[in-house]
Design a protein around this motif. Sequence first.
Motif, PDB file in Angstrom:
ATOM      1  N   ALA A 195     -31.796 -20.771  45.430  1.00 53.34           N
ATOM      2  CA  ALA A 195     -32.668 -19.789  46.081  1.00 53.34           C
ATOM      3  C   ALA A 195     -32.914 -20.166  47.531  1.00 53.34           C
ATOM      4  CB  ALA A 195     -33.990 -19.679  45.322  1.00 53.34           C
ATOM      5  N   ARG A 196     -33.243 -21.429  47.762  1.00 56.81           N
ATOM      6  CA  ARG A 196     -33.564 -21.841  49.131  1.00 56.81           C
ATOM      7  C   ARG A 196     -32.314 -21.923  50.004  1.00 56.81           C
ATOM      8  NH1 ARG A 196     -37.517 -26.694  51.220  1.00 56.81           N
ATOM      9  NH2 ARG A 196     -37.214 -26.305  53.418  1.00 56.81           N
ATOM     10  N   ALA A 197     -31.230 -22.517  49.459  1.00 54.16           N
ATOM     11  CA  ALA A 197     -30.008 -22.693  50.252  1.00 54.16           C
ATOM     12  C   ALA A 197     -29.405 -21.350  50.635  1.00 54.16           C
ATOM     13  CB  ALA A 197     -29.000 -23.534  49.466  1.00 54.16           C
ATOM     14  N   PHE A 198     -29.376 -20.405  49.691  1.00 54.10           N
ATOM     15  CA  PHE A 198     -28.788 -19.090  49.969  1.00 54.10           C
ATOM     16  C   PHE A 198     -29.573 -18.392  51.066  1.00 54.10           C
ATOM     17  CE2 PHE A 198     -27.410 -14.793  49.530  1.00 54.10           C
ATOM     18  CZ  PHE A 198     -26.157 -14.833  48.931  1.00 54.10           C
ATOM     19  N   ARG A 199     -30.898 -18.402  50.945  1.00 59.41           N
ATOM     20  CA  ARG A 199     -31.722 -17.729  51.948  1.00 59.41           C
ATOM     21  C   ARG A 199     -31.589 -18.403  53.308  1.00 59.41           C
ATOM     22  NH1 ARG A 199     -36.866 -19.028  52.844  1.00 59.41           N
ATOM     23  NH2 ARG A 199     -37.113 -19.865  50.751  1.00 59.41           N
ATOM     24  N   GLU A 200     -31.495 -19.735  53.309  1.00 60.38           N
ATOM     25  CA  GLU A 200     -31.389 -20.461  54.573  1.00 60.38           C
ATOM     26  C   GLU A 200     -30.065 -20.162  55.272  1.00 60.38           C
ATOM     27  OE1 GLU A 200     -31.588 -25.116  55.474  1.00 60.38           O
ATOM     28  OE2 GLU A 200     -33.438 -24.335  54.597  1.00 60.38           O
ATOM     29  N   LYS A 201     -28.986 -20.028  54.511  1.00 59.75           N
ATOM     30  CA  LYS A 201     -27.659 -19.810  55.093  1.00 59.75           C
ATOM     31  C   LYS A 201     -27.377 -18.339  55.386  1.00 59.75           C
ATOM     32  CE  LYS A 201     -26.420 -24.141  54.911  1.00 59.75           C
ATOM     33  NZ  LYS A 201     -26.270 -24.946  56.148  1.00 59.75           N
ATOM     34  N   GLU A 202     -27.882 -17.445  54.540  1.00 57.10           N
ATOM     35  CA  GLU A 202     -27.534 -16.026  54.663  1.00 57.10           C
ATOM     36  C   GLU A 202     -28.653 -15.171  55.246  1.00 57.10           C
ATOM     37  OE1 GLU A 202     -24.516 -14.745  54.142  1.00 57.10           O
ATOM     38  OE2 GLU A 202     -23.840 -16.795  53.747  1.00 57.10           O
ATOM     39  N   GLY A 203     -29.849 -15.730  55.352  1.00 62.42           N
ATOM     40  CA  GLY A 203     -30.964 -14.980  55.914  1.00 62.42           C
ATOM     41  C   GLY A 203     -31.553 -13.942  54.986  1.00 62.42           C
ATOM     42  N   ARG A 204     -31.240 -14.014  53.714  1.00 57.67           N
ATOM     43  CA  ARG A 204     -31.762 -13.086  52.713  1.00 57.67           C
ATOM     44  C   ARG A 204     -31.607 -13.721  51.335  1.00 57.67           C
ATOM     45  NH1 ARG A 204     -26.905  -9.478  54.594  1.00 57.67           N
ATOM     46  NH2 ARG A 204     -26.691 -11.282  55.932  1.00 57.67           N
ATOM     47  N   THR A 205     -32.262 -13.154  50.340  1.00 53.57           N
ATOM     48  CA  THR A 205     -32.151 -13.685  48.986  1.00 53.57           C
ATOM     49  C   THR A 205     -30.855 -13.180  48.339  1.00 53.57           C
ATOM     50  OG1 THR A 205     -33.236 -11.844  47.862  1.00 53.57           O
ATOM     51  CG2 THR A 205     -34.673 -13.568  48.794  1.00 53.57           C
ATOM     52  N   PRO A 206     -30.403 -13.807  47.256  1.00 47.83           N
ATOM     53  CA  PRO A 206     -29.223 -13.283  46.551  1.00 47.83           C
ATOM     54  C   PRO A 206     -29.402 -11.841  46.093  1.00 47.83           C
ATOM     55  CG  PRO A 206     -29.663 -15.529  45.841  1.00 47.83           C
ATOM     56  CD  PRO A 206     -30.818 -15.113  46.710  1.00 47.83           C
ATOM     57  N   GLY A 207     -30.601 -11.499  45.626  1.00 49.71           N
ATOM     58  CA  GLY A 207     -30.838 -10.121  45.192  1.00 49.71           C
ATOM     59  C   GLY A 207     -30.735  -9.134  46.334  1.00 49.71           C
ATOM     60  N   GLU A 208     -31.279  -9.499  47.492  1.00 55.03           N
ATOM     61  CA  GLU A 208     -31.178  -8.639  48.672  1.00 55.03           C
ATOM     62  C   GLU A 208     -29.726  -8.522  49.124  1.00 55.03           C
ATOM     63  OE1 GLU A 208     -35.583  -9.644  50.608  1.00 55.03           O
ATOM     64  OE2 GLU A 208     -33.830 -10.826  51.151  1.00 55.03           O
ATOM     65  N   TYR A 209     -28.992  -9.625  49.013  1.00 51.47           N
ATOM     66  CA  TYR A 209     -27.573  -9.619  49.401  1.00 51.47           C
ATOM     67  C   TYR A 209     -26.796  -8.677  48.483  1.00 51.47           C
ATOM     68  CZ  TYR A 209     -22.996 -11.443  50.811  1.00 51.47           C
ATOM     69  OH  TYR A 209     -21.714 -11.572  51.299  1.00 51.47           O
ATOM     70  N   GLN A 210     -27.037  -8.768  47.167  1.00 50.41           N
ATOM     71  CA  GLN A 210     -26.324  -7.898  46.238  1.00 50.41           C
ATOM     72  C   GLN A 210     -26.689  -6.432  46.463  1.00 50.41           C
ATOM     73  OE1 GLN A 210     -27.060  -8.039  41.899  1.00 50.41           O
ATOM     74  NE2 GLN A 210     -24.839  -8.037  41.670  1.00 50.41           N
ATOM     75  N   LEU A 211     -27.958  -6.164  46.752  1.00 51.02           N
ATOM     76  CA  LEU A 211     -28.378  -4.792  47.024  1.00 51.02           C
ATOM     77  C   LEU A 211     -27.642  -4.245  48.252  1.00 51.02           C
ATOM     78  CD1 LEU A 211     -30.360  -2.961  45.548  1.00 51.02           C
ATOM     79  CD2 LEU A 211     -32.106  -3.621  47.215  1.00 51.02           C
ATOM     80  N   GLU A 212     -27.488  -5.096  49.263  1.00 58.41           N
ATOM     81  CA  GLU A 212     -26.767  -4.685  50.463  1.00 58.41           C
ATOM     82  C   GLU A 212     -25.307  -4.395  50.149  1.00 58.41           C
ATOM     83  OE1 GLU A 212     -25.484  -6.667  54.713  1.00 58.41           O
ATOM     84  OE2 GLU A 212     -27.440  -7.182  53.879  1.00 58.41           O
ATOM     85  N   MET A 213     -24.680  -5.222  49.299  1.00 60.15           N
ATOM     86  CA  MET A 213     -23.288  -4.993  48.915  1.00 60.15           C
ATOM     87  C   MET A 213     -23.147  -3.683  48.135  1.00 60.15           C
ATOM     88  SD  MET A 213     -21.642  -7.440  50.281  1.00 60.15           S
ATOM     89  CE  MET A 213     -22.902  -7.441  51.560  1.00 60.15           C
ATOM     90  N   ARG A 214     -24.122  -3.386  47.286  1.00 65.19           N
ATOM     91  CA  ARG A 214     -24.072  -2.156  46.500  1.00 65.19           C
ATOM     92  C   ARG A 214     -24.179  -0.922  47.390  1.00 65.19           C
ATOM     93  NH1 ARG A 214     -27.880  -4.146  41.413  1.00 65.19           N
ATOM     94  NH2 ARG A 214     -26.148  -4.749  40.053  1.00 65.19           N
ATOM     95  N   VAL A 215     -25.079  -0.964  48.351  1.00 61.85           N
ATOM     96  CA  VAL A 215     -25.260   0.208  49.210  1.00 61.85           C
ATOM     97  C   VAL A 215     -24.063   0.363  50.148  1.00 61.85           C
ATOM     98  CG1 VAL A 215     -26.543  -0.792  51.158  1.00 61.85           C
ATOM     99  CG2 VAL A 215     -27.078   1.507  50.386  1.00 61.85           C
ATOM    100  N   LYS A 216     -23.425  -0.735  50.553  1.00 68.33           N
ATOM    101  CA  LYS A 216     -22.197  -0.645  51.356  1.00 68.33           C
ATOM    102  C   LYS A 216     -21.065  -0.021  50.544  1.00 68.33           C
ATOM    103  CE  LYS A 216     -22.883  -4.377  54.707  1.00 68.33           C
ATOM    104  NZ  LYS A 216     -22.397  -5.696  55.189  1.00 68.33           N
ATOM    105  N   LYS A 217     -20.972  -0.398  49.261  1.00 65.59           N
ATOM    106  CA  LYS A 217     -19.959   0.196  48.395  1.00 65.59           C
ATOM    107  C   LYS A 217     -20.220   1.684  48.209  1.00 65.59           C
ATOM    108  CE  LYS A 217     -16.562   0.147  45.341  1.00 65.59           C
ATOM    109  NZ  LYS A 217     -15.146  -0.114  45.716  1.00 65.59           N
TER     110      LYS A 217
END
Length: 265
Positions: A195-217
Amino acid sequence: MSILLSAGHYFGKEQQFNETALFKLNITAYQPNTHLHDHYHENAYLSLLISGGYEEVAGRQQQAIRPGEVLFRPAGYTHANRFHAIPGRCLNIEFKYPGLKELAPLQQLPTRLTVYKTGAFQYLYQLLYSFLQDPSDSMSEEYILDWLSDVSAVKIPSRLPWLSKAKAILENEFDTHHTIQSLASRVYVHPIYLARAFREKEGRTPGEYQLEMRVKKALFLLFTTALPIADIAFATGFSDASHLVRIFRRHYRSTPYQFRKLLNS
Protein backbone atom coordinates in the motif's frame (compact mmCIF):
# COMPACT_ATOMS: atom_id res chain seq x y z
CA MET A 1 -16.91 3.71 36.96
CA SER A 2 -16.06 3.52 33.26
CA ILE A 3 -18.44 1.96 30.73
CA LEU A 4 -17.09 -0.65 28.29
CA LEU A 5 -18.32 -0.31 24.72
CA SER A 6 -17.95 -3.68 23.02
CA ALA A 7 -16.83 -4.11 19.42
CA GLY A 8 -18.95 -2.16 16.95
CA HIS A 9 -20.80 -0.09 19.56
CA TYR A 10 -20.69 3.69 20.02
CA PHE A 11 -22.68 6.34 21.85
CA GLY A 12 -24.78 8.58 19.61
CA LYS A 13 -27.12 7.63 16.79
CA GLU A 14 -25.62 5.52 14.01
CA GLN A 15 -26.52 7.00 10.61
CA GLN A 16 -24.73 4.60 8.27
CA PHE A 17 -22.15 1.84 8.47
CA ASN A 18 -20.13 -0.76 6.60
CA GLU A 19 -17.74 -3.43 7.81
CA THR A 20 -15.24 -6.01 6.63
CA ALA A 21 -13.25 -8.69 8.46
CA LEU A 22 -10.67 -5.99 9.31
CA PHE A 23 -12.64 -2.81 9.99
CA LYS A 24 -16.00 -1.32 10.86
CA LEU A 25 -16.88 2.15 9.59
CA ASN A 26 -19.82 4.17 10.81
CA ILE A 27 -21.06 7.73 11.10
CA THR A 28 -22.61 8.65 14.42
CA ALA A 29 -24.59 11.78 15.27
CA TYR A 30 -24.76 13.53 18.66
CA GLN A 31 -27.31 15.95 20.04
CA PRO A 32 -26.17 19.42 21.18
CA ASN A 33 -24.67 19.63 24.67
CA THR A 34 -24.39 15.85 24.98
CA HIS A 35 -22.15 14.70 27.84
CA LEU A 36 -20.63 11.21 27.43
CA HIS A 37 -19.33 9.99 30.79
CA ASP A 38 -16.14 7.95 31.26
CA HIS A 39 -16.02 5.03 28.86
CA TYR A 40 -13.57 2.94 26.84
CA HIS A 41 -13.76 0.78 23.71
CA GLU A 42 -12.90 -2.86 23.28
CA ASN A 43 -11.06 -2.12 20.02
CA ALA A 44 -8.77 0.69 18.91
CA TYR A 45 -10.29 3.15 16.44
CA LEU A 46 -9.88 6.39 14.50
CA SER A 47 -12.53 9.10 14.83
CA LEU A 48 -12.80 12.00 12.37
CA LEU A 49 -14.99 14.89 13.54
CA ILE A 50 -17.21 15.93 10.62
CA SER A 51 -19.16 18.72 12.28
CA GLY A 52 -19.72 20.29 15.67
CA GLY A 53 -17.08 20.24 18.37
CA TYR A 54 -16.36 18.62 21.71
CA GLU A 55 -13.95 18.41 24.61
CA GLU A 56 -11.87 15.25 24.95
CA VAL A 57 -11.46 14.61 28.68
CA ALA A 58 -9.06 12.00 30.07
CA GLY A 59 -8.45 12.29 33.79
CA ARG A 60 -7.36 15.87 34.46
CA GLN A 61 -6.43 16.51 30.83
CA GLN A 62 -8.86 18.25 28.50
CA GLN A 63 -8.51 19.07 24.78
CA ALA A 64 -10.82 20.88 22.36
CA ILE A 65 -11.49 18.89 19.18
CA ARG A 66 -12.43 20.83 16.04
CA PRO A 67 -14.11 19.72 12.78
CA GLY A 68 -11.71 17.94 10.43
CA GLU A 69 -9.43 16.69 13.20
CA VAL A 70 -8.76 12.97 13.63
CA LEU A 71 -8.22 11.09 16.89
CA PHE A 72 -6.67 7.69 17.33
CA ARG A 73 -7.89 6.05 20.53
CA PRO A 74 -6.17 2.80 21.60
CA ALA A 75 -8.21 -0.08 22.99
CA GLY A 76 -8.96 0.41 26.68
CA TYR A 77 -8.32 4.17 26.69
CA THR A 78 -10.74 5.78 29.17
CA HIS A 79 -12.18 9.16 28.24
CA ALA A 80 -15.26 11.36 28.40
CA ASN A 81 -16.67 13.81 25.85
CA ARG A 82 -18.63 17.03 26.17
CA PHE A 83 -20.23 18.11 22.89
CA HIS A 84 -20.85 21.81 22.25
CA ALA A 85 -24.11 23.58 21.43
CA ILE A 86 -23.87 22.56 17.75
CA PRO A 87 -24.94 18.98 16.79
CA GLY A 88 -21.93 16.74 16.19
CA ARG A 89 -21.12 14.01 13.67
CA CYS A 90 -18.14 11.64 13.63
CA LEU A 91 -16.75 9.10 11.18
CA ASN A 92 -15.41 6.15 13.19
CA ILE A 93 -12.99 3.56 11.81
CA GLU A 94 -12.72 0.61 14.19
CA PHE A 95 -9.88 -1.93 13.88
CA LYS A 96 -11.26 -5.44 14.27
CA TYR A 97 -9.35 -8.35 15.74
CA PRO A 98 -8.25 -11.05 15.10
CA GLY A 99 -8.53 -10.20 11.39
CA LEU A 100 -6.24 -7.18 11.61
CA LYS A 101 -3.78 -8.99 13.89
CA GLU A 102 -3.15 -11.50 11.10
CA LEU A 103 -2.58 -8.68 8.62
CA ALA A 104 -0.51 -6.28 10.74
CA PRO A 105 1.24 -6.71 14.09
CA LEU A 106 -0.49 -4.78 16.86
CA GLN A 107 2.63 -2.79 17.68
CA GLN A 108 2.19 -0.93 14.39
CA LEU A 109 -0.73 0.96 15.94
CA PRO A 110 -0.03 3.93 18.22
CA THR A 111 -0.17 3.01 21.90
CA ARG A 112 -1.68 6.25 23.22
CA LEU A 113 -4.22 8.88 22.29
CA THR A 114 -3.03 10.75 19.20
CA VAL A 115 -4.70 13.84 17.72
CA TYR A 116 -3.99 14.62 14.06
CA LYS A 117 -4.69 18.09 12.72
CA THR A 118 -7.03 18.58 9.76
CA GLY A 119 -5.45 17.37 6.48
CA ALA A 120 -2.71 15.26 8.06
CA PHE A 121 -3.72 12.21 6.00
CA GLN A 122 -5.29 13.06 2.63
CA TYR A 123 -6.77 9.60 2.06
CA LEU A 124 -8.82 9.69 5.28
CA TYR A 125 -10.75 12.63 3.80
CA GLN A 126 -11.04 10.77 0.49
CA LEU A 127 -12.44 7.90 2.55
CA LEU A 128 -14.93 10.24 4.23
CA TYR A 129 -16.08 11.62 0.86
CA SER A 130 -16.50 8.19 -0.74
CA PHE A 131 -18.21 6.75 2.36
CA LEU A 132 -20.72 9.61 2.49
CA GLN A 133 -21.50 9.04 -1.21
CA ASP A 134 -21.64 5.24 -1.00
CA PRO A 135 -21.17 3.35 2.31
CA SER A 136 -20.44 0.12 0.42
CA ASP A 137 -17.55 1.62 -1.59
CA SER A 138 -14.81 -1.02 -1.77
CA MET A 139 -12.07 1.65 -1.69
CA SER A 140 -12.58 2.27 2.03
CA GLU A 141 -10.35 -0.60 3.14
CA GLU A 142 -7.56 0.60 0.89
CA TYR A 143 -7.60 4.10 2.37
CA ILE A 144 -7.44 2.67 5.91
CA LEU A 145 -4.47 0.46 5.01
CA ASP A 146 -2.78 3.60 3.68
CA TRP A 147 -3.09 5.14 7.13
CA LEU A 148 -1.66 2.00 8.71
CA SER A 149 1.29 2.10 6.33
CA ASP A 150 1.97 5.74 7.20
CA VAL A 151 2.10 5.14 10.95
CA SER A 152 4.41 2.13 10.43
CA ALA A 153 8.15 2.56 10.14
CA VAL A 154 8.45 1.21 6.60
CA LYS A 155 11.36 2.24 4.36
CA ILE A 156 10.77 1.99 0.61
CA PRO A 157 13.78 1.06 -1.58
CA SER A 158 14.34 2.79 -4.92
CA ARG A 159 13.89 -0.45 -6.90
CA LEU A 160 10.74 -2.57 -6.56
CA PRO A 161 10.92 -5.70 -8.77
CA TRP A 162 7.29 -6.61 -8.04
CA LEU A 163 5.79 -3.22 -9.03
CA SER A 164 5.59 -3.84 -12.79
CA LYS A 165 3.78 -7.15 -12.20
CA ALA A 166 1.29 -5.49 -9.84
CA LYS A 167 0.60 -2.75 -12.39
CA ALA A 168 0.15 -5.32 -15.19
CA ILE A 169 -2.47 -7.13 -13.11
CA LEU A 170 -4.38 -3.89 -12.52
CA GLU A 171 -4.07 -2.86 -16.19
CA ASN A 172 -5.37 -6.11 -17.65
CA GLU A 173 -7.71 -7.91 -15.25
CA PHE A 174 -10.79 -5.69 -15.43
CA ASP A 175 -13.24 -8.39 -14.37
CA THR A 176 -11.76 -8.63 -10.85
CA HIS A 177 -11.67 -6.13 -8.02
CA HIS A 178 -8.19 -6.50 -6.56
CA THR A 179 -7.97 -5.76 -2.85
CA ILE A 180 -4.65 -4.83 -1.30
CA GLN A 181 -4.48 -8.31 0.24
CA SER A 182 -5.24 -10.19 -2.99
CA LEU A 183 -2.78 -8.10 -4.99
CA ALA A 184 -0.07 -8.49 -2.35
CA SER A 185 -0.49 -12.27 -2.38
CA ARG A 186 -0.01 -12.30 -6.16
CA VAL A 187 3.29 -10.41 -6.02
CA TYR A 188 4.51 -11.89 -2.69
CA VAL A 189 4.83 -8.76 -0.55
CA HIS A 190 3.12 -7.64 2.68
CA PRO A 191 -0.17 -5.76 2.08
CA ILE A 192 0.77 -2.73 4.19
CA TYR A 193 4.18 -2.52 2.51
CA LEU A 194 2.52 -2.73 -0.91
CA ALA A 195 0.00 0.00 0.00
CA ARG A 196 2.69 2.48 0.97
CA ALA A 197 5.23 1.58 -1.74
CA PHE A 198 2.66 1.70 -4.55
CA ARG A 199 1.33 5.08 -3.46
CA GLU A 200 4.85 6.46 -3.00
CA LYS A 201 5.97 5.35 -6.48
CA GLU A 202 2.77 5.90 -8.47
CA GLY A 203 1.18 8.81 -6.61
CA ARG A 204 -2.09 6.94 -6.10
CA THR A 205 -3.43 3.80 -4.45
CA PRO A 206 -3.74 0.48 -6.34
CA GLY A 207 -7.52 0.88 -6.35
CA GLU A 208 -7.28 4.37 -7.82
CA TYR A 209 -4.79 3.08 -10.39
CA GLN A 210 -7.13 0.26 -11.44
CA LEU A 211 -10.07 2.67 -11.65
CA GLU A 212 -7.99 4.88 -13.94
CA MET A 213 -7.12 1.89 -16.15
CA ARG A 214 -10.79 0.92 -16.36
CA VAL A 215 -11.94 4.38 -17.40
CA LYS A 216 -9.12 4.57 -20.00
CA LYS A 217 -10.28 1.24 -21.43
CA ALA A 218 -13.84 2.57 -21.54
CA LEU A 219 -12.59 5.62 -23.44
CA PHE A 220 -10.81 3.34 -25.92
CA LEU A 221 -14.01 1.36 -26.49
CA LEU A 222 -15.97 4.56 -27.08
CA PHE A 223 -13.52 5.47 -29.85
CA THR A 224 -13.25 2.04 -31.45
CA THR A 225 -16.63 0.28 -31.02
CA ALA A 226 -20.36 0.90 -31.17
CA LEU A 227 -21.01 -1.09 -27.98
CA PRO A 228 -23.84 0.22 -25.77
CA ILE A 229 -22.64 2.07 -22.68
CA ALA A 230 -23.95 -0.71 -20.42
CA ASP A 231 -21.82 -3.27 -22.32
CA ILE A 232 -18.75 -1.05 -22.07
CA ALA A 233 -19.32 -0.76 -18.32
CA PHE A 234 -19.49 -4.54 -18.04
CA ALA A 235 -16.40 -5.06 -20.24
CA THR A 236 -14.32 -2.68 -18.14
CA GLY A 237 -15.29 -4.00 -14.72
CA PHE A 238 -17.75 -1.35 -13.55
CA SER A 239 -20.72 -2.52 -11.48
CA ASP A 240 -23.19 -0.90 -13.89
CA ALA A 241 -23.57 1.93 -16.41
CA SER A 242 -24.27 4.56 -13.72
CA HIS A 243 -20.98 3.67 -11.98
CA LEU A 244 -19.10 4.13 -15.26
CA VAL A 245 -20.89 7.43 -15.92
CA ARG A 246 -19.95 8.80 -12.49
CA ILE A 247 -16.26 7.87 -12.78
CA PHE A 248 -16.01 8.89 -16.46
CA ARG A 249 -17.39 12.34 -15.65
CA ARG A 250 -14.84 12.72 -12.86
CA HIS A 251 -11.97 12.04 -15.29
CA TYR A 252 -13.17 13.68 -18.50
CA ARG A 253 -15.81 16.26 -17.40
CA SER A 254 -18.32 14.53 -19.63
CA THR A 255 -20.54 11.47 -19.52
CA PRO A 256 -19.80 8.59 -21.94
CA TYR A 257 -23.06 9.41 -23.73
CA GLN A 258 -22.05 13.05 -24.25
CA PHE A 259 -18.56 12.04 -25.31
CA ARG A 260 -19.81 9.57 -27.90
CA LYS A 261 -22.36 12.05 -29.22
CA LEU A 262 -19.59 14.59 -29.71
CA LEU A 263 -17.41 12.03 -31.50
CA ASN A 264 -20.26 11.21 -33.88
CA SER A 265 -21.34 14.78 -34.55
